[in-house]
Motif scaffolding. Structure first.
Motif, short mmCIF file in Angstrom:
data_model
loop_
_atom_site.label_atom_id
_atom_site.label_comp_id
_atom_site.label_asym_id
_atom_site.label_seq_id
_atom_site.Cartn_x
_atom_site.Cartn_y
_atom_site.Cartn_z
N LEU A 150 -51.57 -86.49 -0.11
CA LEU A 150 -51.98 -86.52 1.22
C LEU A 150 -54.03 -86.38 1.54
CD1 LEU A 150 -49.97 -84.22 2.37
CD2 LEU A 150 -49.79 -86.63 3.33
N PHE A 154 -56.67 -93.76 2.15
CA PHE A 154 -55.68 -94.47 2.58
C PHE A 154 -56.06 -95.72 3.37
CE2 PHE A 154 -53.18 -95.73 6.67
CZ PHE A 154 -51.39 -95.96 5.63
N ALA A 209 -48.94 -80.97 6.63
CA ALA A 209 -49.30 -81.67 6.02
C ALA A 209 -48.88 -82.63 7.22
CB ALA A 209 -47.61 -82.27 5.69
N LYS A 210 -49.02 -82.41 8.57
CA LYS A 210 -49.21 -83.59 9.82
C LYS A 210 -50.24 -83.98 9.76
CE LYS A 210 -47.64 -83.79 13.91
NZ LYS A 210 -46.96 -83.13 15.53
N TYR A 213 -51.36 -86.23 7.28
CA TYR A 213 -51.13 -87.80 7.24
C TYR A 213 -51.40 -87.93 8.62
CZ TYR A 213 -48.45 -91.14 9.20
OH TYR A 213 -47.24 -92.46 9.19
N GLN A 216 -55.81 -89.74 7.63
CA GLN A 216 -55.21 -89.91 6.83
C GLN A 216 -55.94 -91.32 7.88
OE1 GLN A 216 -52.42 -89.70 3.89
NE2 GLN A 216 -53.93 -89.33 2.11
N ARG A 217 -55.51 -91.29 8.64
CA ARG A 217 -55.16 -93.08 9.19
C ARG A 217 -55.69 -92.92 11.01
NH1 ARG A 217 -50.61 -91.81 6.49
NH2 ARG A 217 -49.33 -93.15 5.55
#
Length: 398
Positions: A150, A154, A209-210, A213, A216-217
């Motif tokens: 994580l 990415f 965690a969200k 996520y 990374q994007r």
């Protein structure tokens, strides 16, 4: 050296105690545990006190070292039936780590800042803004797990051009440190989105965690650009190889470079007031922005990895068992001398005050909130005055 170490925390502290414990488990042969006092949905956890009280008590009482975080001290009742002061009196090794400025911790503990700073326990302080307010504490780095999936770069499709994930919603000018400048930064993003048609995202109150996520994007990450400090959010951004904007004042830069031994920092160092042009440029030159992000990731791997910096904690544990008096401020980071103290603390406070007075970047939203706050305070004063006059009049009639 095989040690049993237990960390105790009553607050999540942005998940820092958990991340530190996991890094210690992964890189040493220590038996390390984190015990917290309640369940949380936003951050991962190790052991919650009420889930297995007997195991928690056994871990604490059998530990070689007890590592306290923020507002946990020897007289804390949060880990009852364990009495921490009794263990200290029996010779157990303790260290206390500060993650917040003294005013924040003292307010939560219901004590004075002076009594907090008089705590005789060997102490540590993270290298962000709090370190300048704990002159006795040994400065240690905030670490993140660079090689966790994580936290890595990415290569898939991006969902956002800019992501900003503040943990506080106060105005940039409401408090010297207890702010991430959310209203002003939100206004900034609205302006940029309107002029460039880019896609921005503000994430608040979401599980870690969200947030990771979504980071990374995203192409670019915004850390807060107000106070002069950076936070775990910014470290996450550069770890992922993103161009990450943050504002590090002179003291914060100096301490980061000292701990890392680097001559540079991995952030695009920008004040909020000057950031629109910087962000617009990076949106228009994304190849350059991605190259900056790649270099930032390389910087982290070389200077801010677990392997490079974990020795700060291992050395602390060794000193605690050999001679606790050695756990003290590094000589090169001591705030001694009038020039050093002024340049490290007061000049940065004065710069913040000057920016606050100019208010070049106060958003309409922030000004409306401030006006409402002032009106409420004024109205409360009027009500108290009317109530007092009524009571006086009542006494006079009786």
């Amino acid at each position: 050296m095989s040690l049993k170490i237990v960390h105790l925390a009553t607050d999540a502290i942005a998940g820092m105690p958990y991340r530190l414990v996991e890094i210690l488990k992964r890189n040493t042969d220590f038996e390390v545990s984190l015990i917290e006092t309640r369940h949380r949905s936003s951050f991962p956890q190790d052991l919650v006190l009420g889930d297995d009280l007997d195991r928690a008590r056994q871990l604490i009482e059998s530990a070689d070292i007890i590592h306290l975080h923020n507002n946990v001290d020897l007289d804390s009742s949060a880990f009852t039936p364990v009495h921490l002061r009794r263990l200290y009196d029996q010779g157990k090794a303790f260290v206390r780590q500060f993650h917040s400025i003294p005013e924040t911790i003292a307010r939560k503990m219901g004590c004075s800042v002076e009594s907090l700073l008089r705590d005789p326990l060997p102490s540590l302080v993270i290298n962000h803004c709090p370190e300048r307010y704990y002159p006795r504490a040994r400065v240690v780095p905030n670490l993140i797990p660079l090689n966790d999936p994580l936290y890595r770069p990415f290569s898939g499709p991006l969902h956002n051009d800019i992501l900003y994930s503040p943990s506080k919603k106060q105005s940039a000018w409401s408090h010297r440190w207890n702010t991430k400048g959310m209203p002003e930064t939100a206004q900034l993003l609205m302006n940029i989105e309107k002029h460039t048609q880019c896609k921005t995202r503000i994430v608040t109150d979401a599980p870690l965690a969200k947030v990771l996520y979504m980071k990374q994007r995203s192409y670019m990450i915004l850390e807060e650009m107000v106070t002069g400090s950076y936070h775990l959010s910014g470290l996450e951004g550069v770890s992922m190889g993103k161009p990450t904007l943050a504002y590090l004042d002179s003291r914060t830069r100096f301490v980061m470079q000292y701990l890392s031994t680097a001559e540079s920092i991995p952030f695009i160092n920008t004040m909020l007031e000057h950031s629109e042009e910087v962000i617009t440029y990076l949106l228009e030159h994304q190849d350059e922005g991605m190259a900056i992000g790649k270099e930032a990731r390389s910087w982290m791997e070389r200077y801010w990895s677990e392997e490079a910096l974990l020795h700060h904690y291992i050395d602390t544990y060794t000193m605690l068992l050999e001679d606790p008096t050695r756990v003290k401020r590094q000589p090169d980071l001591e705030l001694v001398g009038s020039i050093n103290r002024f340049n490290s603390i007061l000049v940065n406070d004065l710069i913040y005050t000057s920016r606050k007075k100019q208010r070049h970047f106060s958003s309409p939203y922030a000004l409306i909130r401030e006006s409402r706050t002032r009106f409420r305070k004024l109205w409360r004063g009027v009500r108290r005055s009317l109530k007092n006059k009524f009571l006086v009049k009542q006494r006079a009639t009786h």
